[in-house]
Design a protein around this motif. Structure first.
Motif, mmCIF file in Angstrom:
data_model
loop_
_atom_site.group_PDB
_atom_site.id
_atom_site.type_symbol
_atom_site.label_atom_id
_atom_site.label_comp_id
_atom_site.label_asym_id
_atom_site.label_seq_id
_atom_site.Cartn_x
_atom_site.Cartn_y
_atom_site.Cartn_z
ATOM 1 N N LEU A 135 0.767 -1.147 0.136
ATOM 2 C CA LEU A 135 0.036 -0.239 0.010
ATOM 3 C C LEU A 135 0.925 1.221 -0.114
ATOM 4 C CD1 LEU A 135 -2.753 -1.076 2.433
ATOM 5 C CD2 LEU A 135 -2.893 -0.928 -0.112
ATOM 6 N N ALA A 136 1.950 1.153 0.772
ATOM 7 C CA ALA A 136 2.962 2.630 0.631
ATOM 8 C C ALA A 136 3.467 2.824 -0.534
ATOM 9 C CB ALA A 136 3.752 2.436 1.781
ATOM 10 N N ASN A 137 3.845 1.766 -0.991
ATOM 11 C CA ASN A 137 4.680 1.952 -2.495
ATOM 12 C C ASN A 137 3.563 2.203 -3.552
ATOM 13 O OD1 ASN A 137 7.545 1.422 -2.248
ATOM 14 N ND2 ASN A 137 6.946 -0.350 -1.198
ATOM 15 N N LEU A 138 2.378 1.670 -3.442
ATOM 16 C CA LEU A 138 1.338 2.061 -4.487
ATOM 17 C C LEU A 138 0.912 3.424 -4.338
ATOM 18 C CD1 LEU A 138 -1.088 0.935 -6.079
ATOM 19 C CD2 LEU A 138 -2.279 1.129 -4.268
ATOM 20 N N VAL A 139 0.767 4.006 -3.226
ATOM 21 C CA VAL A 139 0.655 5.570 -3.014
ATOM 22 C C VAL A 139 1.961 6.383 -3.458
ATOM 23 C CG1 VAL A 139 0.082 7.428 -1.136
ATOM 24 C CG2 VAL A 139 -0.985 5.128 -1.318
ATOM 25 N N ILE A 140 3.013 6.128 -2.982
ATOM 26 C CA ILE A 140 4.202 6.700 -3.161
ATOM 27 C C ILE A 140 4.474 6.841 -4.755
ATOM 28 C CG2 ILE A 140 6.782 6.472 -2.850
ATOM 29 C CD1 ILE A 140 6.106 5.787 0.025
ATOM 30 N N ASN A 141 4.218 5.686 -5.252
ATOM 31 C CA ASN A 141 4.543 5.618 -6.826
ATOM 32 C C ASN A 141 3.536 6.323 -7.479
ATOM 33 O OD1 ASN A 141 7.347 4.414 -7.153
ATOM 34 N ND2 ASN A 141 6.447 2.837 -5.565
ATOM 35 N N ALA A 142 2.524 6.748 -7.042
ATOM 36 C CA ALA A 142 1.751 7.343 -7.820
ATOM 37 C C ALA A 142 1.716 8.962 -7.503
ATOM 38 C CB ALA A 142 0.271 7.021 -7.424
ATOM 39 N N VAL A 143 1.976 9.187 -6.321
ATOM 40 C CA VAL A 143 2.114 10.787 -5.769
ATOM 41 C C VAL A 143 3.462 11.262 -6.405
ATOM 42 C CG1 VAL A 143 2.142 12.082 -3.939
ATOM 43 C CG2 VAL A 143 0.441 10.489 -3.845
ATOM 44 N N ILE A 144 4.448 10.564 -6.084
ATOM 45 C CA ILE A 144 5.665 11.396 -6.521
ATOM 46 C C ILE A 144 5.694 11.512 -7.971
ATOM 47 C CG2 ILE A 144 8.217 11.301 -6.352
ATOM 48 C CD1 ILE A 144 7.887 10.028 -3.557
ATOM 49 N N PRO A 145 5.529 10.533 -8.835
ATOM 50 C CA PRO A 145 5.488 10.762 -10.564
ATOM 51 C C PRO A 145 4.319 11.791 -10.754
ATOM 52 C CG PRO A 145 5.879 8.661 -9.695
ATOM 53 C CD PRO A 145 5.473 9.448 -8.542
ATOM 54 N N PHE A 146 3.369 11.888 -10.068
ATOM 55 C CA PHE A 146 2.396 12.884 -10.292
ATOM 56 C C PHE A 146 2.974 14.172 -10.301
ATOM 57 C CE2 PHE A 146 -0.847 15.909 -9.200
ATOM 58 C CZ PHE A 146 -1.797 16.029 -10.029
ATOM 59 N N PHE A 147 3.617 14.457 -9.301
ATOM 60 C CA PHE A 147 4.049 15.928 -9.315
ATOM 61 C C PHE A 147 5.381 16.190 -10.249
ATOM 62 C CE2 PHE A 147 2.064 15.575 -5.236
ATOM 63 C CZ PHE A 147 1.193 16.842 -5.215
ATOM 64 N N ILE A 148 6.088 14.969 -10.456
ATOM 65 C CA ILE A 148 7.286 15.211 -11.325
ATOM 66 C C ILE A 148 6.714 15.517 -12.689
ATOM 67 C CG2 ILE A 148 9.212 13.706 -12.284
ATOM 68 C CD1 ILE A 148 9.476 12.598 -9.898
ATOM 69 N N LEU A 149 5.524 14.670 -13.221
ATOM 70 C CA LEU A 149 5.027 14.787 -14.522
ATOM 71 C C LEU A 149 4.072 15.739 -14.711
ATOM 72 C CD1 LEU A 149 4.672 10.670 -15.196
ATOM 73 C CD2 LEU A 149 6.568 12.411 -15.868
ATOM 74 N N LEU A 150 3.973 16.923 -13.620
ATOM 75 C CA LEU A 150 3.038 17.955 -14.115
ATOM 76 C C LEU A 150 2.984 18.637 -15.130
ATOM 77 C CD1 LEU A 150 2.607 19.591 -10.548
ATOM 78 C CD2 LEU A 150 0.719 18.384 -11.643
ATOM 79 N N PRO A 151 4.176 18.890 -15.807
ATOM 80 C CA PRO A 151 4.300 19.684 -16.843
ATOM 81 C C PRO A 151 4.051 18.936 -18.112
ATOM 82 C CG PRO A 151 6.350 19.468 -15.803
ATOM 83 C CD PRO A 151 5.591 18.916 -14.957
ATOM 84 N N VAL A 152 3.785 17.782 -18.184
ATOM 85 C CA VAL A 152 3.902 16.862 -19.283
ATOM 86 C C VAL A 152 2.278 16.107 -19.303
ATOM 87 C CG1 VAL A 152 6.260 16.334 -19.556
ATOM 88 C CG2 VAL A 152 4.861 14.780 -18.237
ATOM 89 N N SER A 153 1.939 15.855 -20.583
ATOM 90 C CA SER A 153 0.732 15.253 -20.788
ATOM 91 C C SER A 153 0.665 13.829 -21.069
ATOM 92 C CB SER A 153 -0.167 15.931 -21.763
ATOM 93 O OG SER A 153 0.616 15.942 -23.302
#
Length: 155
Positions: free
Chosen positions: A14-32
């Motif tokens: 569960l922790a890795n599920l959340v972490i690996n969705a949240v962190i890339p979300f912010f990293i990929l903000l500028p791209v579609s």
């Protein structure tokens, strides 16, 4: 120990599920979208760090929460070294698979940000789950050997 094993696997997943969705979300903000192959961001730059960091973090957390672990931070260097080893154990096959896939695909394709985040989250969760068992086995082996060393020294 069976209850700890199950709880550790569930928590790591569960922790890795959340972490690996949240962190890339912010990293990929500028791209579609991300590339399957080609320039960054691509699948390799998204998934390889997810795999390695998931295994490393799961290993350190497993060592830190092991029942009966001695107090202090003497366990930390062993946890980090084992985490790096387990991270490489998972990352190298993923690297090879991604490089082979990129080689076999002739044209670059784009993957939407939503699909990319789902891939990252699922990959991190899967690695966290599997790494929790490998890490627990290593932690128990080191813990038991240190107990045996202490018992031998006291004789």
């Amino acid at each position: 120990m069976q209850a700890f094993r199950k709880r550790n696997a569930r928590t790591a997943t569960l922790a890795n599920l959340v972490i690996n969705a949240v962190i890339p979300f912010f990293i990929l903000l500028p791209v579609s979208a991300i590339n399957v192959k080609g320039g960054a961001p691509n699948l390799l730059t998204l998934l390889l760090p997810a795999v390695f960091i998931s295994a490393l973090a799961t290993t350190i957390a497993t060592f830190a929460t092991l029942p009966g672990r001695p107090s202090g931070l003497g366990w930390l260097p062993a946890a980090v070294l084992n985490g790096v080893g387990i991270g490489l154990l998972f990352a190298v096959p993923v690297l090879v698979a991604l490089l082979v896939a990129q080689f076999m695909i002739s044209d670059n394709h784009l993957i939407s940000k939503a699909i990319s985040l789902l891939l990252s989250a699922a990959t991190g969760a899967g690695v966290g789950y599997l790494a929790s068992f490998v890490a627990l086995r290593r932690a128990l082996k080191l813990h038991n050997s240190s107990l045996n060393d202490a018992a031998s020294a006291s004789l």
